[in-house]
Design a protein around this motif. Structure first.
Motif, PDB file in Angstrom:
ATOM      1  N   ILE A   4       0.825  -1.207   0.000  1.00  0.00           N
ATOM      2  CA  ILE A   4       0.000   0.000   0.000  1.00  0.00           C
ATOM      3  C   ILE A   4       0.858   1.255   0.000  1.00  0.00           C
ATOM      4  CG2 ILE A   4      -0.784   1.041   2.174  1.00  0.00           C
ATOM      5  CD1 ILE A   4      -3.466  -0.131   1.482  1.00  0.00           C
ATOM      6  N   ALA A   5       1.976   1.225   0.623  1.00  0.00           N
ATOM      7  CA  ALA A   5       2.867   2.391   0.681  1.00  0.00           C
ATOM      8  C   ALA A   5       3.385   2.723  -0.719  1.00  0.00           C
ATOM      9  CB  ALA A   5       4.015   2.133   1.630  1.00  0.00           C
ATOM     10  N   SER A   6       3.774   1.703  -1.496  1.00  0.00           N
ATOM     11  CA  SER A   6       4.281   1.983  -2.844  1.00  0.00           C
ATOM     12  C   SER A   6       3.161   2.464  -3.769  1.00  0.00           C
ATOM     13  CB  SER A   6       4.973   0.745  -3.418  1.00  0.00           C
ATOM     14  OG  SER A   6       4.044  -0.288  -3.636  1.00  0.00           O
ATOM     15  N   VAL A   7       1.968   1.920  -3.622  1.00  0.00           N
ATOM     16  CA  VAL A   7       0.827   2.379  -4.430  1.00  0.00           C
ATOM     17  C   VAL A   7       0.518   3.827  -4.081  1.00  0.00           C
ATOM     18  CG1 VAL A   7      -1.654   2.046  -4.854  1.00  0.00           C
ATOM     19  CG2 VAL A   7      -0.143   0.074  -4.715  1.00  0.00           C
ATOM     20  N   LEU A   8       0.515   4.119  -2.812  1.00  0.00           N
ATOM     21  CA  LEU A   8       0.252   5.489  -2.367  1.00  0.00           C
ATOM     22  C   LEU A   8       1.329   6.446  -2.891  1.00  0.00           C
ATOM     23  CD1 LEU A   8      -1.766   7.093  -0.699  1.00  0.00           C
ATOM     24  CD2 LEU A   8      -0.372   6.650   1.308  1.00  0.00           C
ATOM     25  N   LYS A   9       2.590   6.053  -2.832  1.00  0.00           N
ATOM     26  CA  LYS A   9       3.693   6.877  -3.356  1.00  0.00           C
ATOM     27  C   LYS A   9       3.507   7.137  -4.845  1.00  0.00           C
ATOM     28  CE  LYS A   9       7.825   6.073  -0.603  1.00  0.00           C
ATOM     29  NZ  LYS A   9       9.115   5.386  -0.595  1.00  0.00           N
ATOM     30  N   ASP A  10       3.173   6.100  -5.603  1.00  0.00           N
ATOM     31  CA  ASP A  10       2.966   6.244  -7.053  1.00  0.00           C
ATOM     32  C   ASP A  10       1.821   7.212  -7.352  1.00  0.00           C
ATOM     33  OD1 ASP A  10       5.032   4.511  -7.560  1.00  0.00           O
ATOM     34  OD2 ASP A  10       3.740   2.740  -7.891  1.00  0.00           O
ATOM     35  N   GLU A  11       0.750   7.092  -6.588  1.00  0.00           N
ATOM     36  CA  GLU A  11      -0.397   7.981  -6.809  1.00  0.00           C
ATOM     37  C   GLU A  11      -0.046   9.422  -6.466  1.00  0.00           C
ATOM     38  OE1 GLU A  11      -4.193   9.011  -8.019  1.00  0.00           O
ATOM     39  OE2 GLU A  11      -3.041   7.192  -8.357  1.00  0.00           O
ATOM     40  N   ILE A  12       0.676   9.623  -5.394  1.00  0.00           N
ATOM     41  CA  ILE A  12       1.105  10.986  -5.005  1.00  0.00           C
ATOM     42  C   ILE A  12       2.025  11.563  -6.082  1.00  0.00           C
ATOM     43  CG2 ILE A  12       2.493  12.276  -3.344  1.00  0.00           C
ATOM     44  CD1 ILE A  12       1.349  10.411  -1.152  1.00  0.00           C
ATOM     45  N   ARG A  13       2.951  10.726  -6.564  1.00  0.00           N
ATOM     46  CA  ARG A  13       3.865  11.159  -7.611  1.00  0.00           C
ATOM     47  C   ARG A  13       3.085  11.557  -8.871  1.00  0.00           C
ATOM     48  NH1 ARG A  13       7.428   6.648  -7.884  1.00  0.00           N
ATOM     49  NH2 ARG A  13       8.293   7.198  -5.876  1.00  0.00           N
ATOM     50  N   ARG A  14       2.094  10.755  -9.262  1.00  0.00           N
ATOM     51  CA  ARG A  14       1.290  11.032 -10.464  1.00  0.00           C
ATOM     52  C   ARG A  14       0.528  12.347 -10.310  1.00  0.00           C
ATOM     53  NH1 ARG A  14      -3.720  10.578 -12.304  1.00  0.00           N
ATOM     54  NH2 ARG A  14      -4.571   9.765 -10.361  1.00  0.00           N
ATOM     55  N   ARG A  17       2.924  15.318 -10.481  1.00  0.00           N
ATOM     56  CA  ARG A  17       3.310  15.617 -11.882  1.00  0.00           C
ATOM     57  C   ARG A  17       2.189  16.351 -12.612  1.00  0.00           C
ATOM     58  NH1 ARG A  17       5.465   9.819 -12.914  1.00  0.00           N
ATOM     59  NH2 ARG A  17       7.575   9.991 -12.111  1.00  0.00           N
ATOM     60  N   LYS A  18       0.958  15.911 -12.391  1.00  0.00           N
ATOM     61  CA  LYS A  18      -0.195  16.547 -13.041  1.00  0.00           C
ATOM     62  C   LYS A  18      -0.300  18.008 -12.630  1.00  0.00           C
ATOM     63  CE  LYS A  18      -5.146  15.805 -13.649  1.00  0.00           C
ATOM     64  NZ  LYS A  18      -6.307  15.028 -13.229  1.00  0.00           N
ATOM     65  N   GLU A  19      -0.155  18.291 -11.353  1.00  0.00           N
ATOM     66  CA  GLU A  19      -0.213  19.670 -10.858  1.00  0.00           C
ATOM     67  C   GLU A  19       0.935  20.511 -11.413  1.00  0.00           C
ATOM     68  OE1 GLU A  19      -2.377  21.399  -8.878  1.00  0.00           O
ATOM     69  OE2 GLU A  19      -3.693  19.666  -9.135  1.00  0.00           O
ATOM     70  N   ILE A  20       2.126  19.929 -11.421  1.00  0.00           N
ATOM     71  CA  ILE A  20       3.299  20.660 -11.943  1.00  0.00           C
ATOM     72  C   ILE A  20       3.100  20.970 -13.419  1.00  0.00           C
ATOM     73  CG2 ILE A  20       5.754  20.422 -12.501  1.00  0.00           C
ATOM     74  CD1 ILE A  20       6.060  18.893  -9.844  1.00  0.00           C
ATOM     75  N   ARG A  21       2.597  19.996 -14.187  1.00  0.00           N
ATOM     76  CA  ARG A  21       2.360  20.193 -15.624  1.00  0.00           C
ATOM     77  C   ARG A  21       1.381  21.345 -15.851  1.00  0.00           C
ATOM     78  NH1 ARG A  21       0.351  15.176 -17.149  1.00  0.00           N
ATOM     79  NH2 ARG A  21       2.257  14.245 -16.375  1.00  0.00           N
ATOM     80  N   GLN A  22       0.322  21.413 -15.048  1.00  0.00           N
ATOM     81  CA  GLN A  22      -0.647  22.501 -15.186  1.00  0.00           C
ATOM     82  C   GLN A  22       0.005  23.859 -14.908  1.00  0.00           C
ATOM     83  OE1 GLN A  22      -3.825  21.433 -12.531  1.00  0.00           O
ATOM     84  NE2 GLN A  22      -4.775  20.007 -14.002  1.00  0.00           N
ATOM     85  N   GLN A  23       0.841  23.910 -13.900  1.00  0.00           N
ATOM     86  CA  GLN A  23       1.515  25.161 -13.576  1.00  0.00           C
ATOM     87  C   GLN A  23       2.533  25.545 -14.651  1.00  0.00           C
ATOM     88  OE1 GLN A  23       0.776  27.282 -11.126  1.00  0.00           O
ATOM     89  NE2 GLN A  23      -0.931  25.895 -10.677  1.00  0.00           N
TER      90      GLN A  23
END
Length: 146
Positions: A4-14, A17-23
């Motif tokens: 669950i920790a790695s899934v959560l990390k991947d989702e946070i990372r995704r 990235r989405k927020e950074i791309r918008q900015q």
């Protein structure tokens, strides 16, 4: 079973990235807009500098014209036939006539053919030669040669 920790990390990372791309997209658009404005301002400055240069040259030309107009009586006109007639009246070659005026013999030829017109300073010299006789013209040529 996935961690669950790695899934959560991947989702946070995704999501990050989405927020950074918008900015980044907003920042890129703003930067492109600013570059266009800067280029437009540079073109405008170049245009204004050219206009200033033209106006300055006109102003200096008018100042020179005012200086040379002092030797030209009002109403003085230029005629190719009169230049030819005047040169023949003085019995001078085109080369001698050109020396008196301060131009090249080719210039005198072009004036006589009507291919060009004298500048104001040259017109003043032509007007001065109108009142000159042959002896005075030859004397002035001799002085120039010395």
């Amino acid at each position: 079973m996935p961690n669950i920790a790695s899934v959560l990390k991947d989702e946070i990372r995704r999501l990050a990235r989405k927020e950074i791309r918008q900015q980044i997209v907003k920042t890129r658009r703003a930067a492109a807009h600013h570059r266009r404005q800067i280029a437009q301002l540079k073109r405008l400055i170049a245009l204004q500098e050219r206009k200033i240069k033209v106006l300055a040259s006109r102003e200096s030309g008018e100042a020179q014209a005012a200086e040379t107009d002092e030797g030209i009586p009002p109403g003085t006109r230029f005629s190719a036939r009169s230049v030819r007639a005047q040169r023949r009246r003085l019995k001078l070659s085109a080369e001698q006539y050109a020396k008196l005026i301060g131009v090249s013999p080719q210039t005198v030829y072009h004036w006589e053919q009507g291919k060009s017109r004298p500048r104001r300073a040259q017109l003043a010299a032509l007007v001065a030669l109108r009142s000159m006789g042959r002896r005075e013209a030859l004397q002035r040529l001799a002085e120039m040669e010395e």
